[in-house]
Design a protein around this motif. Sequence first.
Motif, PDB file in Angstrom:
ATOM      1  N   ARG A  55       0.829  -1.213   0.000  1.00 14.80           N
ATOM      2  CA  ARG A  55       0.000   0.000   0.000  1.00 14.80           C
ATOM      3  C   ARG A  55       0.860   1.258   0.000  1.00 14.80           C
ATOM      4  NH1 ARG A  55      -4.055   0.167  -2.493  1.00 14.80           N
ATOM      5  NH2 ARG A  55      -2.805  -1.420  -3.525  1.00 14.80           N
ATOM      6  N   TYR A  56       2.002   1.195   0.659  1.00 10.07           N
ATOM      7  CA  TYR A  56       2.885   2.364   0.687  1.00 10.07           C
ATOM      8  C   TYR A  56       3.350   2.725  -0.724  1.00 10.07           C
ATOM      9  CZ  TYR A  56       7.023   5.231   1.493  1.00 10.07           C
ATOM     10  OH  TYR A  56       7.948   6.231   1.455  1.00 10.07           O
ATOM     11  N   VAL A  57       3.735   1.709  -1.494  1.00  9.72           N
ATOM     12  CA  VAL A  57       4.182   1.952  -2.869  1.00  9.72           C
ATOM     13  C   VAL A  57       3.029   2.488  -3.707  1.00  9.72           C
ATOM     14  CG1 VAL A  57       5.038   0.854  -4.968  1.00  9.72           C
ATOM     15  CG2 VAL A  57       6.033   0.253  -2.752  1.00  9.72           C
ATOM     16  N   GLU A 130      -7.641   2.044  -0.770  1.00  8.87           N
ATOM     17  CA  GLU A 130      -7.888   1.554   0.591  1.00  8.87           C
ATOM     18  C   GLU A 130      -7.921   0.034   0.687  1.00  8.87           C
ATOM     19  OE1 GLU A 130     -11.535   3.467   1.582  1.00  8.87           O
ATOM     20  OE2 GLU A 130     -10.553   5.234   2.428  1.00  8.87           O
ATOM     21  N   LYS A 131      -7.660  -0.645  -0.423  1.00  6.11           N
ATOM     22  CA  LYS A 131      -7.646  -2.109  -0.397  1.00  6.11           C
ATOM     23  C   LYS A 131      -6.576  -2.614   0.573  1.00  6.11           C
ATOM     24  CE  LYS A 131      -9.381  -3.102  -5.060  1.00  6.11           C
ATOM     25  NZ  LYS A 131      -9.038  -3.671  -6.388  1.00  6.11           N
ATOM     26  N   GLY A 132      -6.958  -3.524   1.428  1.00  9.81           N
ATOM     27  CA  GLY A 132      -6.015  -4.110   2.374  1.00  9.81           C
ATOM     28  C   GLY A 132      -5.929  -3.379   3.698  1.00  9.81           C
ATOM     29  N   LEU A 133      -6.389  -2.135   3.758  1.00 10.59           N
ATOM     30  CA  LEU A 133      -6.295  -1.394   5.013  1.00 10.59           C
ATOM     31  C   LEU A 133      -7.192  -1.993   6.094  1.00 10.59           C
ATOM     32  CD1 LEU A 133      -6.073   2.362   3.930  1.00 10.59           C
ATOM     33  CD2 LEU A 133      -4.247   0.723   4.398  1.00 10.59           C
ATOM     34  N   ALA A 134      -8.335  -2.514   5.686  1.00  4.75           N
ATOM     35  CA  ALA A 134      -9.223  -3.154   6.658  1.00  4.75           C
ATOM     36  C   ALA A 134      -8.551  -4.373   7.276  1.00  4.75           C
ATOM     37  CB  ALA A 134     -10.538  -3.542   5.998  1.00  4.75           C
ATOM     38  N   ASN A 135      -7.814  -5.137   6.459  1.00  6.30           N
ATOM     39  CA  ASN A 135      -7.094  -6.299   6.992  1.00  6.30           C
ATOM     40  C   ASN A 135      -5.999  -5.868   7.958  1.00  6.30           C
ATOM     41  OD1 ASN A 135      -8.662  -7.989   5.403  1.00  6.30           O
ATOM     42  ND2 ASN A 135      -7.196  -8.003   3.712  1.00  6.30           N
ATOM     43  N   LEU A 136      -5.322  -4.770   7.637  1.00  7.43           N
ATOM     44  CA  LEU A 136      -4.279  -4.277   8.526  1.00  7.43           C
ATOM     45  C   LEU A 136      -4.874  -3.809   9.848  1.00  7.43           C
ATOM     46  CD1 LEU A 136      -1.226  -3.832   8.626  1.00  7.43           C
ATOM     47  CD2 LEU A 136      -1.591  -1.537   7.722  1.00  7.43           C
ATOM     48  N   PHE A 197       0.129   1.453  14.186  1.00  4.74           N
ATOM     49  CA  PHE A 197       0.803   2.655  13.687  1.00  4.74           C
ATOM     50  C   PHE A 197       0.935   2.620  12.162  1.00  4.74           C
ATOM     51  CE2 PHE A 197       2.332   2.959  18.118  1.00  4.74           C
ATOM     52  CZ  PHE A 197       1.982   4.270  18.370  1.00  4.74           C
ATOM     53  N   ALA A 198       1.187   1.434  11.606  1.00  5.92           N
ATOM     54  CA  ALA A 198       1.275   1.314  10.149  1.00  5.92           C
ATOM     55  C   ALA A 198      -0.063   1.653   9.498  1.00  5.92           C
ATOM     56  CB  ALA A 198       1.705  -0.099   9.769  1.00  5.92           C
ATOM     57  N   TYR A 199      -1.146   1.193  10.092  1.00  4.90           N
ATOM     58  CA  TYR A 199      -2.482   1.476   9.549  1.00  4.90           C
ATOM     59  C   TYR A 199      -2.774   2.976   9.572  1.00  4.90           C
ATOM     60  CZ  TYR A 199      -7.560   1.952   9.526  1.00  4.90           C
ATOM     61  OH  TYR A 199      -8.843   2.357   9.253  1.00  4.90           O
ATOM     62  N   ASN A 200      -2.510   3.625  10.692  1.00  6.80           N
ATOM     63  CA  ASN A 200      -2.776   5.061  10.785  1.00  6.80           C
ATOM     64  C   ASN A 200      -1.907   5.869   9.818  1.00  6.80           C
ATOM     65  OD1 ASN A 200      -4.838   5.113  12.750  1.00  6.80           O
ATOM     66  ND2 ASN A 200      -3.352   4.831  14.384  1.00  6.80           N
ATOM     67  N   TYR A 201      -0.682   5.427   9.606  1.00 11.45           N
ATOM     68  CA  TYR A 201       0.179   6.124   8.653  1.00 11.45           C
ATOM     69  C   TYR A 201      -0.393   6.033   7.246  1.00 11.45           C
ATOM     70  CZ  TYR A 201       4.212   7.156   5.729  1.00 11.45           C
ATOM     71  OH  TYR A 201       5.041   7.679   4.769  1.00 11.45           O
ATOM     72  N   LEU A 202      -0.835   4.839   6.855  1.00 11.59           N
ATOM     73  CA  LEU A 202      -1.397   4.664   5.523  1.00 11.59           C
ATOM     74  C   LEU A 202      -2.707   5.434   5.367  1.00 11.59           C
ATOM     75  CD1 LEU A 202      -0.736   0.854   4.927  1.00 11.59           C
ATOM     76  CD2 LEU A 202       0.522   2.798   3.997  1.00 11.59           C
ATOM     77  N   VAL A 203      -3.510   5.482   6.411  1.00  8.75           N
ATOM     78  CA  VAL A 203      -4.758   6.254   6.346  1.00  8.75           C
ATOM     79  C   VAL A 203      -4.460   7.730   6.115  1.00  8.75           C
ATOM     80  CG1 VAL A 203      -6.716   7.071   7.723  1.00  8.75           C
ATOM     81  CG2 VAL A 203      -6.144   4.648   7.703  1.00  8.75           C
ATOM     82  N   SER A 204      -3.414   8.234   6.759  1.00  4.05           N
ATOM     83  CA  SER A 204      -3.053   9.639   6.538  1.00  4.05           C
ATOM     84  C   SER A 204      -2.622   9.880   5.094  1.00  4.05           C
ATOM     85  CB  SER A 204      -1.925  10.043   7.502  1.00  4.05           C
ATOM     86  OG  SER A 204      -0.714   9.367   7.207  1.00  4.05           O
ATOM     87  N   VAL A 206      -3.772   8.148   2.504  1.00  5.03           N
ATOM     88  CA  VAL A 206      -5.009   8.108   1.718  1.00  5.03           C
ATOM     89  C   VAL A 206      -5.739   9.438   1.818  1.00  5.03           C
ATOM     90  CG1 VAL A 206      -7.295   7.038   1.540  1.00  5.03           C
ATOM     91  CG2 VAL A 206      -5.276   5.607   1.896  1.00  5.03           C
ATOM     92  N   ASP A 207      -5.758  10.028   3.000  1.00 11.18           N
ATOM     93  CA  ASP A 207      -6.413  11.327   3.173  1.00 11.18           C
ATOM     94  C   ASP A 207      -5.758  12.394   2.297  1.00 11.18           C
ATOM     95  OD1 ASP A 207      -8.170  10.243   4.977  1.00 11.18           O
ATOM     96  OD2 ASP A 207      -7.029  10.858   6.747  1.00 11.18           O
ATOM     97  N   ARG A 208      -4.444  12.311   2.142  1.00 12.47           N
ATOM     98  CA  ARG A 208      -3.759  13.265   1.263  1.00 12.47           C
ATOM     99  C   ARG A 208      -4.199  13.090  -0.186  1.00 12.47           C
ATOM    100  NH1 ARG A 208       2.565  13.127   2.047  1.00 12.47           N
ATOM    101  NH2 ARG A 208       2.319  14.542   0.271  1.00 12.47           N
ATOM    102  N   VAL A 209      -4.356  11.837  -0.605  1.00 10.37           N
ATOM    103  CA  VAL A 209      -4.826  11.586  -1.970  1.00 10.37           C
ATOM    104  C   VAL A 209      -6.253  12.091  -2.145  1.00 10.37           C
ATOM    105  CG1 VAL A 209      -5.314   9.795  -3.676  1.00 10.37           C
ATOM    106  CG2 VAL A 209      -3.308   9.580  -2.216  1.00 10.37           C
ATOM    107  N   VAL A 210      -7.104  11.870  -1.152  1.00  6.07           N
ATOM    108  CA  VAL A 210      -8.489  12.334  -1.225  1.00  6.07           C
ATOM    109  C   VAL A 210      -8.536  13.853  -1.345  1.00  6.07           C
ATOM    110  CG1 VAL A 210     -10.658  12.529   0.048  1.00  6.07           C
ATOM    111  CG2 VAL A 210      -9.423  10.348   0.012  1.00  6.07           C
ATOM    112  N   ALA A 211      -7.712  14.532  -0.555  1.00  7.39           N
ATOM    113  CA  ALA A 211      -7.676  15.997  -0.628  1.00  7.39           C
ATOM    114  C   ALA A 211      -7.227  16.473  -2.013  1.00  7.39           C
ATOM    115  CB  ALA A 211      -6.748  16.545   0.449  1.00  7.39           C
TER     116      ALA A 211
END
Length: 229
Positions: A55-57, A130-136, A197-204, A206-211
């Motif tokens: 997801r990071y990539v 957001e694929k995979g974030l729910a699993n994380l 912490f990894a999940y919250n980092y990725l969510v942040s 995603v929020d940047r992409v949404v913005a």
Amino acid sequence: MIQAVGQEAEVLTDAAGEVVEEQTLNVIDLFLSGGWIMWILLAMSIYAVYLFFERYVALRNALKEDKNFMNKIKDYIHSGNIDSARTLCESTDNPVARLVGKGISRIGRPLSDIQTTVENTGNIEVANLEKGLANLASISGGAPMIGFLGTVTGMIQAFFQMASAGNNIEVSSLAGGIYTALVTTVGGLIVGIVAYFAYNYLVSRVDRVVATLEARTMEFMDLLNDPTA
């Protein structure tokens, strides 16, 4: 007598050395002492690491944007060169280009229809990111619970040995179950905390992409509403 004292001191030194060596424990020994629960936590940690880097990539690529992209789109649309604008979007691999490209393909229809199409495309792009974030997130919450399961089973083992021993209870007979309980607890907490912490980092991210998508949507719709376009 002096020789005897020296030999006794040597024996104590050796004995002390053996005690220190017995108390030394490496990570592999800790892992194996946790029992089958630790293998589940290991599998969860490997999957969490895979999800994070994959997801990071994807999010890093999504955040890459040519600063001149929208300027080129504006120039093409103002000049009436819709085909060049569409070709530019198709040759650019990021969510913004796909969103704008979908809007360009609807030019000629009512603006409300174009805006709805663009917004729906943006929602699809966000869902893909957001694929995979729910699993994380599940790993971050489930790993400590699985570790606690190991704690309970370890304590059950310890109390079973206590009950079986009757009045001849020895600390060494209880140590195995308690040791397993503590190790699985630590293992579950480590996996859960890292995944959290990894999940919250990725969510942040995603929020940047949404913005970014929201900003480009407004910019594109303003372009279509421009009387000179």
